[in-house]
Design an enzyme around this catalytic site. Sequence first.
Site, mmCIF file in Angstrom:
data_model
loop_
_atom_site.group_PDB
_atom_site.id
_atom_site.type_symbol
_atom_site.label_atom_id
_atom_site.label_comp_id
_atom_site.label_asym_id
_atom_site.label_seq_id
_atom_site.Cartn_x
_atom_site.Cartn_y
_atom_site.Cartn_z
ATOM 1 N N CYS A 1 0.803 -1.220 0.000
ATOM 2 C CA CYS A 1 0.000 0.000 0.000
ATOM 3 C C CYS A 1 0.838 1.272 0.000
ATOM 4 O O CYS A 1 0.288 2.372 -0.031
ATOM 5 C CB CYS A 1 -0.953 -0.005 1.194
ATOM 6 S SG CYS A 1 -2.078 -1.413 1.181
ATOM 7 N N HIS B 1 -9.653 2.725 -0.128
ATOM 8 C CA HIS B 1 -8.233 2.355 -0.104
ATOM 9 C C HIS B 1 -7.894 1.571 -1.372
ATOM 10 O O HIS B 1 -8.272 0.403 -1.513
ATOM 11 C CB HIS B 1 -7.949 1.510 1.135
ATOM 12 C CG HIS B 1 -6.492 1.247 1.369
ATOM 13 N ND1 HIS B 1 -5.497 1.704 0.528
ATOM 14 C CD2 HIS B 1 -5.854 0.553 2.351
ATOM 15 C CE1 HIS B 1 -4.322 1.311 0.990
ATOM 16 N NE2 HIS B 1 -4.513 0.608 2.089
ATOM 17 N N HIS C 1 -1.984 8.219 6.048
ATOM 18 C CA HIS C 1 -2.334 6.935 5.439
ATOM 19 C C HIS C 1 -3.784 6.612 5.787
ATOM 20 O O HIS C 1 -4.553 6.211 4.929
ATOM 21 C CB HIS C 1 -1.373 5.856 5.927
ATOM 22 C CG HIS C 1 -1.514 4.550 5.230
ATOM 23 N ND1 HIS C 1 -1.526 4.423 3.860
ATOM 24 C CD2 HIS C 1 -1.646 3.283 5.725
ATOM 25 C CE1 HIS C 1 -1.651 3.149 3.527
ATOM 26 N NE2 HIS C 1 -1.735 2.434 4.640
ATOM 27 N N PHE D 1 1.785 -3.535 3.877
ATOM 28 C CA PHE D 1 2.076 -4.853 4.422
ATOM 29 C C PHE D 1 3.563 -5.169 4.220
ATOM 30 O O PHE D 1 4.188 -4.733 3.247
ATOM 31 C CB PHE D 1 1.235 -5.921 3.729
ATOM 32 C CG PHE D 1 -0.197 -5.970 4.179
ATOM 33 C CD1 PHE D 1 -0.658 -5.213 5.241
ATOM 34 C CD2 PHE D 1 -1.104 -6.804 3.533
ATOM 35 C CE1 PHE D 1 -1.980 -5.270 5.651
ATOM 36 C CE2 PHE D 1 -2.434 -6.869 3.932
ATOM 37 C CZ PHE D 1 -2.872 -6.104 4.987
ATOM 38 N N GLU E 1 -0.623 5.227 13.604
ATOM 39 C CA GLU E 1 -0.191 6.404 12.865
ATOM 40 C C GLU E 1 -0.426 7.676 13.671
ATOM 41 O O GLU E 1 0.420 8.577 13.685
ATOM 42 C CB GLU E 1 -0.907 6.490 11.523
ATOM 43 C CG GLU E 1 -0.429 7.653 10.675
ATOM 44 C CD GLU E 1 -1.074 7.722 9.297
ATOM 45 O OE1 GLU E 1 -0.547 8.455 8.435
ATOM 46 O OE2 GLU E 1 -2.099 7.043 9.078
ATOM 47 N N LYS F 1 -9.125 8.698 2.258
ATOM 48 C CA LYS F 1 -9.716 7.366 2.094
ATOM 49 C C LYS F 1 -11.172 7.327 2.552
ATOM 50 O O LYS F 1 -11.911 6.412 2.184
ATOM 51 C CB LYS F 1 -8.879 6.316 2.821
ATOM 52 C CG LYS F 1 -7.525 6.060 2.162
ATOM 53 C CD LYS F 1 -6.766 4.943 2.866
ATOM 54 C CE LYS F 1 -5.453 4.618 2.158
ATOM 55 N NZ LYS F 1 -4.418 5.642 2.352
#
Length: 412
Positions: free
Chosen positions: A167, A341, A307, A400, A318, A336
């Site tokens: 991502c 996403h 993010h 990831f 975060e 998002k």
Amino acid sequence: MPGGPAPFGAAVTGVGLVTAAGVGVAASWERIRAGAATAATAVPELSGLPAGFGCAVTGFDPVRAIGRRKAWRIDRCSQFALAAAAEALADAGLDPDHWDRARVGVVLGNGIGGAATWEKQHRTLLSDGPLKVSPLLIPMLSVNMSAGYVAMEFGARGPSLVTATACASGTTAVGVARDLLRSGACDVVVAGGTEACLVPSIITGFGQMGALSRRRDRPEAASRPFDVDRDGFVPAEGAGVLVLERVEDARARGARVRAVVSGYGASSDAYHATAPEPYGTGAELAVRAALRDAGLHPGDVDHVNAHGTSTPLNDATEARMIRRVLGDRPAVTSVKGVVGHSLGAAGAIEAVVTALTVEQSFVPPTANLESQDPAVELDVVAKAGREMPVEVALSNSFGFGGQNSVLLFTRG
């Protein structure tokens, strides 16, 4: 920050978008500015799945966008990339017929590749046998082909690369593109990311991990970054592309500089395949590296495009990291909530949005943020966008495998 090389700026001279908020920058930015969520009540291809909804791109006509022959021969993720790249180049005022092709590079982020093609042809193999499988299967599904097709379309004969950092892929691509300019390898780089993986196998995989929202009763409100009731991300598709040039080159040809990519940082959590490191140590390394690269300090940051996936773990981790490194001064948002996403494309879409935020001095709101998680001790912009000077902005992406990428934008 002393001790490093002199800061280097890459001018953003063109941008292109294909998102669930709209096809093209104008349509997407209008809806992102308004904080209008886009998750559909259902995606036909995902019918019957526990979380059978997502932020799909509607109104995209590949035949009109790239021509019938190309639309038939390439996967949807590459179609998005071609359309966004064409818009970005037009926005930059660059004509591929009149540039030094050997000095033009392409760097695109992609996480999954041609997922729809792979799934369709696998069904064909099982039902009709190997002789019915398309001979175009490999060039349609291979992860490198989005950059390859963009290079072919526009005659870019410099480096053609695809970054695959989950991502964070789109953000990594922009950082790598900037390095190609700084090294002297290229004079122009078409950079960004693309993804089109709203297909049963991929979405089932994320669902089985427990990563997706299952808010089927209100899918339009399912993506809710930093909200106390967030329960997972909403999958999406789309593409974002930026045209990057050296600042002096852009100014010499009289180009509009929307913003400048002045810093880039990357790091690894070295912790877990899917979960973020609990203290955000790796993410912090990337943020501090981007600041150091730009020769700036934490107190200089006005805005963070987070993010902000809407998952319980990511948003909490975060938020703690941002608070620890930057304090509560920056205005924080996550787009998002509007566009979902889009995995490998997410960072590129958010890079475009961050460039527009800097250029227009407007921070878009975080859609669906109804009750901010008390553990998120940040100034998260919600309900309505905020007019404010944005001289320095960060765009965060975490993937990831613990792969972290951060871009730092400054006013052009």
